[in-house]
Design an enzyme around this catalytic site. Structure first.
Site, PDB file in Angstrom:
ATOM      1  CD  GLU A   1      66.137 -15.497  34.910  1.00  0.00           C
ATOM      2  OE1 GLU A   1      66.728 -16.500  34.463  1.00  0.00           O
ATOM      3  OE2 GLU A   1      65.323 -15.550  35.845  1.00  0.00           O
TER       4      GLU A   1
ATOM      5  CB  CYS B   1      67.242 -20.427  34.306  1.00  0.00           C
ATOM      6  SG  CYS B   1      67.633 -22.157  34.012  1.00  0.00           S
TER       7      CYS B   1
ATOM      8  CE  LYS C   1      51.617 -26.381  38.580  1.00  0.00           C
ATOM      9  NZ  LYS C   1      51.448 -25.793  37.211  1.00  0.00           N
TER      10      LYS C   1
ATOM     11  CD  GLU D   1      67.092 -24.218  36.998  1.00  0.00           C
ATOM     12  OE1 GLU D   1      67.429 -23.016  37.196  1.00  0.00           O
ATOM     13  OE2 GLU D   1      66.489 -24.593  35.997  1.00  0.00           O
TER      14      GLU D   1
END
Length: 489
Positions: free
Chosen positions: A391, A294, A184, A260
């Site tokens: 982040e 990331c 997906k 992850e």
């Protein structure tokens, strides 16, 4: 590059789901629009899967698994190698497609095609290297055989920021190991995955081995797949918040999981660093993919003796960046993925400034079409600022000065995340200490980009579980079996 070229490519991308070896519309006729973040315009309307479509995809993956798992490893590897060769031939069209749906400059998209292709090449070679062991048990009463077997049907969920590389990084090891998959892609950037599966078809992909469900609702698609007892593996790349939810949903089935998740990467510049190299590394670590990675450096922890000069040099570089649509020449900073990303960047910058940080360049969203935010440098960022905890996922470089090595390590480790760290120093012993002391799954020592298909990618703490890439990435899709046989003598 003309609008005609872009439209011709978009018209070739399927608008349907790919289930059991054929392209088909969503069973309820639902669709989702894909936008160009540089203009806000709809560039393609595609099928949005229902829960029934998801179940059909899971059925196809489960039905195909027995034959695919028994397919010789060499044949599986050759399929991946053919896919690598085709992708290499069509690198430019994949680069353009990524730029159109995600916004990154063409130069970066071309780099992603190369990076994504390497997972196909690497795992095409690793497919034939699945090994076990044989030997006598210590008592001499028998022989043990340790063998590796494909885990089973897998559910792969990819993010929007690297639409090709994240697909190949998951699909390639799964297929190499003998697993079948339902994938997906992110609803913001699904076109690259659809186009890539077309390429897999051309490479000889057997029916049901890879199935693609695109959807406006992740939960609608994920719920029936995760509840299916035939599913044996979940791999997800995305936020820690979503990842922890998926882990709870995977628990009843005791699924193998690879996660992850988020990052808050520190970039340490010690007083003995080569400043020219540190600046180059900082630009790569921060502004690759417009900061939407990331692995992007989040906190630039710079020795006080160098902080002012470091800020001056990176500011000089950043003010020379070109901003615009990624298809244009000279563009370094494309749009952020959507308005939420712009709003987040603005909130984090404003908070840092209110707490006493100094703005050396940028700092604002850009009026007009598209979702652009200026490349930004902040110096003297104060403790407690939100951007030191969250982040950023945008083109904002935040500098924090330090005085001692112990302070730098404490600042670097002072986060719930632990994906990657970066260190610049010419002191060999200090570099070795950083390998031991920094709490992250990856470390760039005097380098600003660490990703490589042959290396194990993954983090510690709230940054995830498992590894992708390298020999370790193949093991994530294998189960270990121990067999004991009688002593043959």
């Amino acid at each position: 590059m003309t609008h005609k070229d872009e439209q011709e490519l978009l018209d070739r991308v399927p608008e349907e789901l790919f289930i059991d070896g054929r392209w088909r519309a969503a069973e309820d006729g639902e669709t989702l629009d894909v936008h160009d973040p540089a203009t806000g315009q709809v560039i393609r309307t595609i099928a949005s899967a229902s829960s029934g479509d998801a179940q059909s995809a899971m059925d196809a993956a489960a039905d195909a698994f027995p034959d695919w798992s028994r397919t010789p490893a060499r044949e599986r590897g050759e399929l991946l190698r053919r896919a690598f060769d085709l992708l290499t031939e069509r690198a430019e069209e994949f680069a353009l497609l990524m730029t159109l749906e995600m916004g990154k400059p063409l130069a970066e998209s071309r780099g992603e095609v190369t990076y994504g292709g390497e997972f196909l090449r690497w795992f095409s070679e690793e497919a034939a290297r699945v090994q076990g062991r044989y030997g006598a048990v210590p008592e001499g009463t028998g022989r043990m055989i340790v063998s590796q077997h494909p885990v089973g049907p897998c559910y792969l969920i990819t993010p929007w920021n690297f639409p090709l590389a994240m697909a190949t990084r998951k699909i390639a090891p799964a297929l190499a190991a003998g697993c079948t998959v339902v994938i997906k892609p992110a609803q913001l950037t699904p076109l690259t995955t659809l186009h890539f599966v077309q390429l897999l078809e051309e490479a000889g992909l057997p029916r049901g081995v890879v199935n693609v469900v695109t959807s406006r609702s992740s939960s609608t698609v994920s719920a029936p797949i995760l509840a299916d007892p035939r599913l044996r593996k979940l791999s997800f790349t995305g936020s820690t918040e979503v990842g922890t939810t998926l882990l709870s949903q995977a628990a009843p089935g005791v699924l193998r999981t690879s996660m992850e998740l988020g990052g808050n990467a520190p970039f340490l510049v010690f007083e003995d660093a080569d400043l020219d190299e540190a600046v180059e590394g900082a630009i790569a670590a921060k502004f690759r993919n417009i900061g939407q990675a990331c692995t992007a450096a989040n906190r630039f922890i710079v020795h006080r003796s160098l902080a002012e000069e470091f800020a001056r040099r990176v500011t000089e570089r950043v003010t020379g960046f070109g901003m615009g649509r990624g298809t244009e020449e000279g563009v370094t900073i494309g749009p952020l993925i959507d308005q939420d990303a712009v709003d987040k960047a603005q909130r984090l910058v404003s908070d840092a400034l209110e707490r006493g940080a100094h703005l050396t360049t940028g700092g604002s969203s850009v009026d007009g079409e598209g979702t652009f935010f200026e490349a930004t440098v902040l110096s003297d960022v104060r403790e407690g600022s939100d951007l030191l905890r969250e982040e950023i996922f945008g083109p904002v470089l935040a500098i924090v000065p330090f005085d001692t090595e112990e302070e730098a390590v404490a600042l670097a480790n002072g986060t719930e995340y632990g994906l990657v760290s970066y260190v610049y120093t010419q002191d060999l012993a200090r570099g070795q200490r950083m390998i031991e002391l920094l709490e992250s799954g990856m470390l760039g020592l005097n380098v600003g980009v660490v990703s490589n298909a042959a290396a194990p990618f993954g983090g510690w703490k709230m940054s995830g579980l498992g590894r992708e890439g390298g020999a370790e990435g193949l093991h994530e899709y294998l189960e270990t079996k121990y067999t004991l046989t009688p002593n043959p003598f």
